[in-house]
Design an enzyme around this catalytic site. Structure first.
Site, mmCIF file in Angstrom:
data_model
loop_
_atom_site.group_PDB
_atom_site.id
_atom_site.type_symbol
_atom_site.label_atom_id
_atom_site.label_comp_id
_atom_site.label_asym_id
_atom_site.label_seq_id
_atom_site.Cartn_x
_atom_site.Cartn_y
_atom_site.Cartn_z
ATOM 1 N N GLY A 184 47.730 39.824 19.822
ATOM 2 C CA GLY A 184 46.435 39.971 19.176
ATOM 3 C C GLY A 184 45.974 41.413 19.126
ATOM 4 O O GLY A 184 44.772 41.694 19.062
ATOM 5 N N GLY A 207 41.720 43.563 21.205
ATOM 6 C CA GLY A 207 43.113 43.980 21.291
ATOM 7 C C GLY A 207 43.347 45.371 20.751
ATOM 8 O O GLY A 207 44.126 46.153 21.317
ATOM 9 N N TYR A 248 36.430 25.482 22.954
ATOM 10 C CA TYR A 248 36.927 26.829 23.228
ATOM 11 C C TYR A 248 36.995 27.085 24.729
ATOM 12 O O TYR A 248 38.009 27.581 25.244
ATOM 13 C CB TYR A 248 36.022 27.853 22.550
ATOM 14 C CG TYR A 248 36.267 29.285 22.967
ATOM 15 C CD1 TYR A 248 37.529 29.866 22.826
ATOM 16 C CD2 TYR A 248 35.241 30.057 23.497
ATOM 17 C CE1 TYR A 248 37.758 31.183 23.214
ATOM 18 C CE2 TYR A 248 35.462 31.372 23.882
ATOM 19 C CZ TYR A 248 36.717 31.929 23.741
ATOM 20 O OH TYR A 248 36.944 33.228 24.121
ATOM 21 N N LYS A 269 40.251 28.045 27.178
ATOM 22 C CA LYS A 269 40.345 29.254 27.995
ATOM 23 C C LYS A 269 40.670 28.902 29.444
ATOM 24 O O LYS A 269 41.461 29.598 30.097
ATOM 25 C CB LYS A 269 39.053 30.069 27.924
ATOM 26 C CG LYS A 269 38.721 30.616 26.551
ATOM 27 C CD LYS A 269 39.860 31.405 25.922
ATOM 28 C CE LYS A 269 40.075 32.763 26.577
ATOM 29 N NZ LYS A 269 41.119 33.550 25.869
ATOM 30 N N ARG A 276 22.217 37.288 29.448
ATOM 31 C CA ARG A 276 23.645 37.523 29.285
ATOM 32 C C ARG A 276 23.985 38.887 29.871
ATOM 33 O O ARG A 276 23.112 39.681 30.216
ATOM 34 C CB ARG A 276 24.051 37.484 27.806
ATOM 35 C CG ARG A 276 23.855 36.148 27.118
ATOM 36 C CD ARG A 276 24.808 35.094 27.644
ATOM 37 N NE ARG A 276 24.718 33.857 26.873
ATOM 38 C CZ ARG A 276 23.906 32.856 27.132
ATOM 39 N NH1 ARG A 276 23.054 32.946 28.146
ATOM 40 N NH2 ARG A 276 23.914 31.765 26.392
#
Length: 359
Positions: A8, A14, A180, A184, A248
């Site tokens: 990636g 990446g 998702y 993971k 967050r």
């Protein structure tokens, strides 16, 4: 000179890992299939960087993976389908790309005798964050649809009082709450099994809210920072869900790239499997992030909509103390500098046929 494979490596994070690795003296090979739902152009900038060998192919293709691993000393596994997704019709693609792709990579690494790996994991494996109730740290259940519809966004204790959010640490119970997130966590389990069977060394980096230059836009799989930036670029106010009070940990992508290189160095001397939070260590509300970005962009104030998404958690912030002690690594880019740089940095071209997602 050692050779690093970045799966990636043409993507958002990446690509930053690739550039950081080149700066540290690695030879770099990239394995990327340049999926059209992620990459807007036929030729990605990474292919034009001197010193990078690009293998076009999917991490789910054993032939491409085996070819990409020839002569490689270590792997930075960034390839994944990311984001909350559109609906459950995405589930097979998430499972195939993230889980089968990781299994193919690990099988090929075993065949090739490559024993060092850094895995791009995610904060989503935790589910809801950690909270303090009195002198105890607790993990509340998922918020109900009825509470969300009524605008009751804060997790409550048994007496109906709000809980105090605290930084989450790596050894808490993992409770993935989306497709998702489940994939993971499956990646982490596969990597841990590979370590046990081969004696390899692997670090899973649980990224928190990564933002920075080169974020994708015009796709439902991008992060909230991308949505806000796209809105402001269009002259629109960022739309903030719930009441904007969600906590967050926003971390600059350059810090994430440096964490990957520090983790790769750690795999030289540290066998086994270990997970690490990768965040700034400083909680901020989503509304604060939106307001800071709007201010540096000279755009309109964010609009708090009260909308919500099932699968979103209320508060999830990182304790990166383990990474500081053991890798060692810590975030270095100040928040305001990171937001200012992000406001001025180029984003990836909008994917062809994708509608802008500005909410």
């Amino acid at each position: 000179m050692s050779t690093l494979l970045v799966t990636g490596g043409a993507g958002f994070i990446g690509g930053h890992v690739v550039r950081a690795a080149l700066d540290r003296g690695w030879r770099v090979r990239v394995l990327d299939d340049l999926r059209p739902d992620v990459h807007a152009g036929d030729v990605e900038p990474v292919e034009r960087v001197e010193g990078i060998d690009v293998v076009r192919g999917s991490v789910t293709d054993p032939i491409a993976v085996d070819r990409a691993l020839e002569g490689v000393d270590a792997v930075s596994h960034q390839a994944a389908k990311v984001g909350l997704g559109v609906d459950l019709s995405d589930a097979p693609d998430y499972a195939h790309t993230n889980v089968t792709g990781t299994a193919e990579l690990l099988a090929a690494m075993t065949r090739r005798g490559v024993g060092r790996l850094v895995l791009a994991s995610s904060m989503v494996v935790y589910g809801e964050g950690s909270y303090r109730r009195g002198d105890r740290v607790v993990r509340p259940p998922a918020r109900t649809v009825a509470d969300l519809r009524a605008g009751r966004f804060e997790p409550l204790d048994e007496a109906g009082d709000p809980l105090e959010p605290v930084l989450i640490e790596e050894d808490v119970t993992l409770e993935p709450r989306t497709v998702y997130a489940a994939t993971k966590l499956a990646q982490e389990h596969l990597v841990a099994a590979w370590v046990r069977e081969t004696g390899g060394s692997a670090l899973a980096l649980r990224y928190h809210n990564v933002f920075g230059a080169g974020m994708p836009q015009g796709t439902p799989y991008a992060g909230v920072a991308s949505f806000f930036r796209s809105s402001l670029a269009a002259g629109l106010a960022p739309r903030v869900f719930e009441d904007g009070g969600q906590l967050r940990d926003f971390v600059d992508v350059r810090d994430v790239a440096s964490a990957n290189l520090a983790a790769l160095a750690c795999t030289r001397t540290t066998p086994g499997f270990r997970a690490f939070n990768i965040g700034s260590g400083t909680p901020r509300t989503i509304l604060e992030f939106a307001r800071t970005l709007a201010r540096v962009c000279g755009g309109p104030e964010p609009v708090v909509t009260g909308e919500y998404r099932l699968g979103d958690v209320r508060h999830l912030t990182a304790s990166s103390a383990r990474a500081e002690r053991e890798i060692p690594w810590r975030a270095a880019v100040p928040f305001v500098d990171a937001v200012r740089d992000f406001a001025e940095a180029p984003m990836r071209d909008r994917v062809r046929g994708a509608e802008p997602h500005l909410g």
